[in-house]
Design a protein around this motif. Structure first.
Motif, PDB file in Angstrom:
ATOM      1  N   LEU A 191       1.264  -0.917  -0.357  1.00 32.58           N
ATOM      2  CA  LEU A 191      -0.395  -0.284   0.428  1.00 32.58           C
ATOM      3  C   LEU A 191       0.538   1.235  -0.260  1.00 32.58           C
ATOM      4  N   LYS A 192       0.040   2.157  -1.106  1.00 37.33           N
ATOM      5  CA  LYS A 192       0.961   3.793  -0.780  1.00 37.33           C
ATOM      6  C   LYS A 192       0.623   4.453   0.346  1.00 37.33           C
ATOM      7  N   ASP A 193       1.556   5.144   1.394  1.00 37.11           N
ATOM      8  CA  ASP A 193       1.582   6.021   1.471  1.00 37.11           C
ATOM      9  C   ASP A 193       0.686   6.474   2.944  1.00 37.11           C
ATOM     10  N   SER A 194      -0.222   7.792   2.371  1.00 38.67           N
ATOM     11  CA  SER A 194      -1.243   7.844   2.622  1.00 38.67           C
ATOM     12  C   SER A 194      -3.156   6.681   3.154  1.00 38.67           C
ATOM     13  N   VAL A 195      -2.355   5.448   1.798  1.00 35.08           N
ATOM     14  CA  VAL A 195      -3.469   4.331   2.416  1.00 35.08           C
ATOM     15  C   VAL A 195      -3.042   3.664   3.169  1.00 35.08           C
ATOM     16  N   ARG A 196      -1.404   3.516   3.452  1.00 32.61           N
ATOM     17  CA  ARG A 196      -0.880   2.901   3.887  1.00 32.61           C
ATOM     18  C   ARG A 196      -1.456   2.885   5.790  1.00 32.61           C
ATOM     19  N   LEU A 197      -0.983   4.360   6.259  1.00 30.95           N
ATOM     20  CA  LEU A 197      -1.618   5.177   7.038  1.00 30.95           C
ATOM     21  C   LEU A 197      -2.687   4.451   7.585  1.00 30.95           C
ATOM     22  N   ALA A 198      -4.388   4.731   7.003  1.00 25.89           N
ATOM     23  CA  ALA A 198      -5.395   4.652   6.689  1.00 25.89           C
ATOM     24  C   ALA A 198      -5.547   2.919   7.247  1.00 25.89           C
ATOM     25  N   ALA A 199      -5.191   1.961   6.709  1.00 22.71           N
ATOM     26  CA  ALA A 199      -5.504   0.758   6.947  1.00 22.71           C
ATOM     27  C   ALA A 199      -3.591   0.708   8.469  1.00 22.71           C
ATOM     28  N   TYR A 200      -3.485   1.211   8.833  1.00 22.70           N
ATOM     29  CA  TYR A 200      -2.321   0.627   9.860  1.00 22.70           C
ATOM     30  C   TYR A 200      -3.617   1.418  10.769  1.00 22.70           C
ATOM     31  N   GLU A 201      -4.807   2.091  10.410  1.00 21.32           N
ATOM     32  CA  GLU A 201      -6.050   3.271  11.756  1.00 21.32           C
ATOM     33  C   GLU A 201      -6.873   1.712  11.178  1.00 21.32           C
ATOM     34  N   GLN A 202      -6.503   0.937  10.480  1.00 24.11           N
ATOM     35  CA  GLN A 202      -8.263  -0.203  11.032  1.00 24.11           C
ATOM     36  C   GLN A 202      -7.798  -1.317  11.428  1.00 24.11           C
ATOM     37  N   LEU A 203      -6.683  -1.598  11.114  1.00 24.80           N
ATOM     38  CA  LEU A 203      -5.910  -3.112  11.771  1.00 24.80           C
ATOM     39  C   LEU A 203      -6.047  -2.337  13.635  1.00 24.80           C
ATOM     40  N   TYR A 204      -4.600  -0.976  13.729  1.00 25.26           N
ATOM     41  CA  TYR A 204      -5.037  -0.637  15.514  1.00 25.26           C
ATOM     42  C   TYR A 204      -6.907  -1.063  15.692  1.00 25.26           C
ATOM     43  N   SER A 205      -7.885  -0.384  15.424  1.00 20.49           N
ATOM     44  CA  SER A 205      -8.734  -0.580  15.658  1.00 20.49           C
ATOM     45  C   SER A 205      -9.612  -2.501  15.561  1.00 20.49           C
ATOM     46  N   LEU A 206      -8.512  -3.297  15.383  1.00 22.92           N
ATOM     47  CA  LEU A 206      -8.956  -4.460  16.001  1.00 22.92           C
ATOM     48  C   LEU A 206      -8.445  -4.740  16.316  1.00 22.92           C
ATOM     49  N   CYS A 207      -6.825  -4.429  16.572  1.00 23.51           N
ATOM     50  CA  CYS A 207      -6.389  -4.696  17.885  1.00 23.51           C
ATOM     51  C   CYS A 207      -6.671  -4.117  18.893  1.00 23.51           C
ATOM     52  N   GLN A 208      -7.127  -3.304  18.737  1.00 19.46           N
ATOM     53  CA  GLN A 208      -8.283  -2.813  19.838  1.00 19.46           C
ATOM     54  C   GLN A 208      -8.884  -3.487  21.202  1.00 19.46           C
ATOM     55  N   ARG A 209      -9.283  -4.255  19.837  1.00 15.20           N
ATOM     56  CA  ARG A 209     -10.505  -5.534  20.265  1.00 15.20           C
ATOM     57  C   ARG A 209     -10.034  -6.903  20.789  1.00 15.20           C
ATOM     58  N   ASP A 210      -9.019  -7.143  19.972  1.00 16.84           N
ATOM     59  CA  ASP A 210      -8.395  -8.390  20.097  1.00 16.84           C
ATOM     60  C   ASP A 210      -7.629  -8.797  20.714  1.00 16.84           C
ATOM     61  N   GLY A 211      -6.206  -7.543  20.622  1.00 15.48           N
ATOM     62  CA  GLY A 211      -4.685  -7.533  20.986  1.00 15.48           C
ATOM     63  C   GLY A 211      -5.014  -7.354  22.357  1.00 15.48           C
ATOM     64  N   SER A 212      -3.598  -7.465  22.904  1.00 14.37           N
ATOM     65  CA  SER A 212      -3.420  -7.521  24.779  1.00 14.37           C
ATOM     66  C   SER A 212      -3.183  -6.383  24.164  1.00 14.37           C
ATOM     67  N   VAL A 213      -2.154  -5.805  25.468  1.00 12.19           N
ATOM     68  CA  VAL A 213      -1.872  -3.783  25.103  1.00 12.19           C
ATOM     69  C   VAL A 213      -0.103  -4.294  24.851  1.00 12.19           C
ATOM     70  N   ASP A 214       0.649  -5.038  25.216  1.00 11.13           N
ATOM     71  CA  ASP A 214       1.638  -5.158  24.097  1.00 11.13           C
ATOM     72  C   ASP A 214       1.354  -5.139  22.294  1.00 11.13           C
ATOM     73  N   GLU A 215       0.633  -6.062  22.164  1.00 14.26           N
ATOM     74  CA  GLU A 215       0.482  -5.553  21.068  1.00 14.26           C
ATOM     75  C   GLU A 215       0.019  -4.206  20.403  1.00 14.26           C
ATOM     76  N   GLN A 216      -0.815  -3.071  20.892  1.00 16.37           N
ATOM     77  CA  GLN A 216      -1.739  -2.763  20.651  1.00 16.37           C
ATOM     78  C   GLN A 216      -0.538  -1.347  20.758  1.00 16.37           C
ATOM     79  N   ILE A 217       0.643  -1.244  21.641  1.00 21.64           N
ATOM     80  CA  ILE A 217       1.372  -0.732  22.114  1.00 21.64           C
ATOM     81  C   ILE A 217       2.563  -0.587  20.640  1.00 21.64           C
ATOM     82  N   GLN A 218       3.125  -2.051  20.075  1.00 21.42           N
ATOM     83  CA  GLN A 218       4.340  -2.704  19.057  1.00 21.42           C
ATOM     84  C   GLN A 218       3.744  -2.070  18.282  1.00 21.42           C
ATOM     85  N   LEU A 219       2.062  -2.193  17.073  1.00 24.03           N
ATOM     86  CA  LEU A 219       1.500  -1.349  16.308  1.00 24.03           C
ATOM     87  C   LEU A 219       1.274  -0.208  16.418  1.00 24.03           C
TER      88      LEU A 219
END
Length: 261
Positions: free
Chosen positions: A35-63
């Motif tokens: 993914l390119k630039d701002s599209v990749r940053l938006a994808a990270y946001e989607q990934l972080y939303s998922l991590c908030q629900r299912d990931g550990s605190v350490d995983e959230q911090i790393q992401l």
């Protein structure tokens, strides 16, 4: 007993995709390098939303740190500022006080240099409240006075409103209910007048109501709960695209209100 207030993560830049499943998160992770630039940053946001629900605190911090590094490389100030707030919020909500003490000042310096005043004062508020709810209310009070003075010098209402919230929290922790009620009253007057509406009030009204109840100021409490109801209704209308008409966030808004009522 004074409770540590759980802060809300700043409403995301895009509508969250928390309904995605873990396998979709894995697929998204695989696609990031392509993914390119701002599209990749938006994808990270989607990934972080998922991590908030299912990931550990350490995983959230790393992401968050991975996402921040990418945003810094791209000099994308909008994403950088949101991620800095989310990092401090995550540390605060998980009682990682030393991480807030280490992280907040450097983030504040960056945000100040770039004049991102809303995120600057939000990070400062996490620092203030970390002092208050870790048994250092006097330090927190001194810090929030500096915060207010700077916001006032800038004539920045949102910063002043956040500072008054911090003062209310500090005075409540110190047992000075009159000063606490006065500060909360000023905070609601400022924050309720902002456009778009500040979701910070979700946390202020329950605290203000607690103080009025402890003062046995029941007439004022009744007036406050009427104002509080109007705020919730307006917030749901304004944030309908993000919150939906029902769901757990809206239920939480009403639950505190009905307890106070």
């Amino acid at each position: 007993m004074l409770r540590r207030k759980i802060a809300l993560i700043v409403i995301s830049l895009l509508v969250g995709v928390v309904g995605m499943f873990a396998d979709e998160a894995a697929d998204l992770r695989k696609k990031l390098p392509q993914l390119k630039d701002s599209v990749r940053l938006a994808a990270y946001e989607q990934l972080y939303s998922l991590c908030q629900r299912d990931g550990s605190v350490d995983e959230q911090i790393q992401l968050l740190y991975e996402w921040l590094d990418d945003a810094l490389r791209q000099h994308n100030l909008k994403f950088i500022s949101f991620i800095m707030v989310d990092l401090n919020c995550l540390f605060y909500n998980n009682d990682m006080n030393d991480s807030v003490y280490a992280r907040a000042p450097q983030d504040m310096e960056y945000l100040k240099q770039n004049k991102v005043w809303d995120r600057y004062f939000e990070v400062w508020a996490y620092l203030v409240n970390t002092y208050i709810y870790s048994g250092k209310a006097n330090i927190g009070l001194r810090e929030v006075q500096k915060m207010y003075d700077e916001a006032a010098a800038l004539k920045y209402n949102y910063g002043m409103g956040l500072a008054y919230v911090g003062m209310g929290n500090a005075y409540q922790a110190l047992g000075n209910l009159d000063e606490s009620a006065g500060a909360y009253k000023k905070s609601t007057a400022i924050l309720s007048g902002l456009s778009p509406m500040s979701s910070v009030l979700i946390e202020v009204y329950p605290s203000y109501a607690d103080v009025l109840n402890d003062q046995r100021a029941f007439d004022e409490l009744e007036q406050l709960t009427d104002e509080w109801r109007g705020f919730i209704q307006r917030l749901i209308r304004e944030k309908k695209d993000i919150l939906g008409e029902d769901g757990y966030q809206v239920d939480n808004f009403w639950s505190y209100y009905f307890v106070a009522r």
